[in-house]
Design a protein around this motif. Structure first.
Motif, mmCIF file in Angstrom:
data_model
loop_
_atom_site.group_PDB
_atom_site.id
_atom_site.type_symbol
_atom_site.label_atom_id
_atom_site.label_comp_id
_atom_site.label_asym_id
_atom_site.label_seq_id
_atom_site.Cartn_x
_atom_site.Cartn_y
_atom_site.Cartn_z
ATOM 1 N N GLN A 165 0.821 -1.206 0.000
ATOM 2 C CA GLN A 165 0.000 0.000 0.000
ATOM 3 C C GLN A 165 0.862 1.266 0.000
ATOM 4 O OE1 GLN A 165 -2.345 -1.543 3.517
ATOM 5 N NE2 GLN A 165 -4.048 -0.651 2.379
ATOM 6 N N ILE A 166 2.170 1.088 0.126
ATOM 7 C CA ILE A 166 3.112 2.213 0.075
ATOM 8 C C ILE A 166 3.515 2.462 -1.376
ATOM 9 C CG2 ILE A 166 5.395 3.033 0.773
ATOM 10 C CD1 ILE A 166 5.104 1.330 3.294
ATOM 11 N N TYR A 187 3.216 -7.739 5.934
ATOM 12 C CA TYR A 187 2.090 -7.329 6.750
ATOM 13 C C TYR A 187 2.589 -6.687 8.036
ATOM 14 C CZ TYR A 187 -0.724 -10.164 3.592
ATOM 15 O OH TYR A 187 -1.330 -10.674 2.480
ATOM 16 N N ILE A 188 1.957 -5.566 8.399
ATOM 17 C CA ILE A 188 2.208 -4.920 9.681
ATOM 18 C C ILE A 188 0.892 -5.009 10.452
ATOM 19 C CG2 ILE A 188 2.972 -2.857 10.880
ATOM 20 C CD1 ILE A 188 3.578 -3.080 7.155
ATOM 21 N N GLN A 213 9.293 10.679 -2.767
ATOM 22 C CA GLN A 213 8.039 10.896 -2.051
ATOM 23 C C GLN A 213 7.471 9.535 -1.682
ATOM 24 O OE1 GLN A 213 4.221 11.837 -4.034
ATOM 25 N NE2 GLN A 213 4.318 13.779 -2.902
ATOM 26 N N ILE A 214 7.174 9.327 -0.399
ATOM 27 C CA ILE A 214 6.706 8.039 0.095
ATOM 28 C C ILE A 214 5.319 8.236 0.701
ATOM 29 C CG2 ILE A 214 7.251 6.079 1.588
ATOM 30 C CD1 ILE A 214 10.164 7.260 1.625
ATOM 31 N N VAL A 215 4.338 7.528 0.159
ATOM 32 C CA VAL A 215 2.941 7.693 0.567
ATOM 33 C C VAL A 215 2.397 6.348 1.044
ATOM 34 C CG1 VAL A 215 0.622 8.363 -0.157
ATOM 35 C CG2 VAL A 215 2.609 9.556 -1.097
ATOM 36 N N LEU A 216 1.788 6.363 2.234
ATOM 37 C CA LEU A 216 1.114 5.178 2.766
ATOM 38 C C LEU A 216 -0.372 5.337 2.502
ATOM 39 C CD1 LEU A 216 1.003 2.541 4.346
ATOM 40 C CD2 LEU A 216 1.089 3.871 6.472
#
Length: 235
Positions: A165-166, A187-188, A213-216
């Motif tokens: 999902q990142i 999985y977290i 750029q890192i988006v969750l």
């Protein structure tokens, strides 16, 4: 003389998700090879320590916490079967997590030749969702070391986060988008902070990258962080 065979089979899903209002699911398994196959099906409780390490505890066959039936399967060539998975647990505030183990049973040796069979075990996540879902997370300690991106994810919600999902987007000095990538699936679980496996950056573009750029992507306003280096990310 020794011969080697590898079984071929297909599962209909990579994970199973249940909910208070949908307590049952069906997983299909098909024998797509040219030899008959036998399988054993078991269920494990699945937890993660605060450090992110996985812990598994095998449920007894008579446990009603999470039921998978049948426990033993025989599939002739071309045959398909169904594994039924269900629970009768009351709704909880935090997602319950398990692993469904589908393990191939090697055949007994027969004849004068010794036969080697490469057997596999599939471990599928099973999630029982809470009555009310709350997705919340944070990106921590994002950095590039030796051409690989390292990220730590803190899951402050009550359901799991999947690493894919990142979304990571790389930009040049002039703001040109060079590439996008996602981490491998990890999985977290709820309440856990976990460092992901390092993500090697594409070497053919890496020297031109000035920012990441890192988006969750888990909410309407997703957690975002930025890494910037005027001399280049990979240096």
């Amino acid at each position: 003389m020794a011969t080697a065979q590898t079984a071929q089979y297909r599962l209909s899903a990579l994970k199973v998700e249940l909910a208070p209002q949908e307590p049952f699911a069906v997983l299909a398994i098909a024998n797509t090879g040219n030899i008959p196959l036998d399988f054993k099906v078991r269920v494990q409780q699945w937890q993660q320590r605060a450090t992110g390490q996985d812990e598994f505890h095998l449920l007894p066959l008579n446990s009603l916490e999470l039921v998978a039936f049948p426990n033993l399967l025989h599939l002739a060539v071309g045959e398909r079967a169904e594994i039924r998975i269900g629970h009768r647990l009351p709704p909880t505030d935090v997602e319950r997590t398990y692993r469904l183990l589908v393990a191939e049973i090697p055949p007994a040796p027969s004849g004068l030749e010794s036969e080697t069979r490469l057997v596999t075990v599939h471990s599928l996540p099973v999630f029982i969702k809470p009555a009310v879902i709350r997705r919340q997370g944070q990106l921590l300690n994002a950095q590039v070391q030796q051409g690989a991106l390292e990220i730590t994810v803190s899951n402050q919600g009550n359901v799991h986060i999947e690493a894919d999902q990142i979304k990571v987007t790389a930009f040049s000095e002039k703001g040109q988008r060079l590439f996008e990538m996602h981490p491998q699936r990890e999985y977290i679980l709820a309440g856990v902070t976990r460092s992901l496996r390092p993500m090697p950056l594409p070497q053919d573009h890496c020297r031109d990258v000035r920012s990441l750029q890192i988006v969750l992507d888990i909410a309407a306003h997703p957690p975002t962080t930025q890494i910037e280096r005027s001399t280049g990310i990979c240096r």
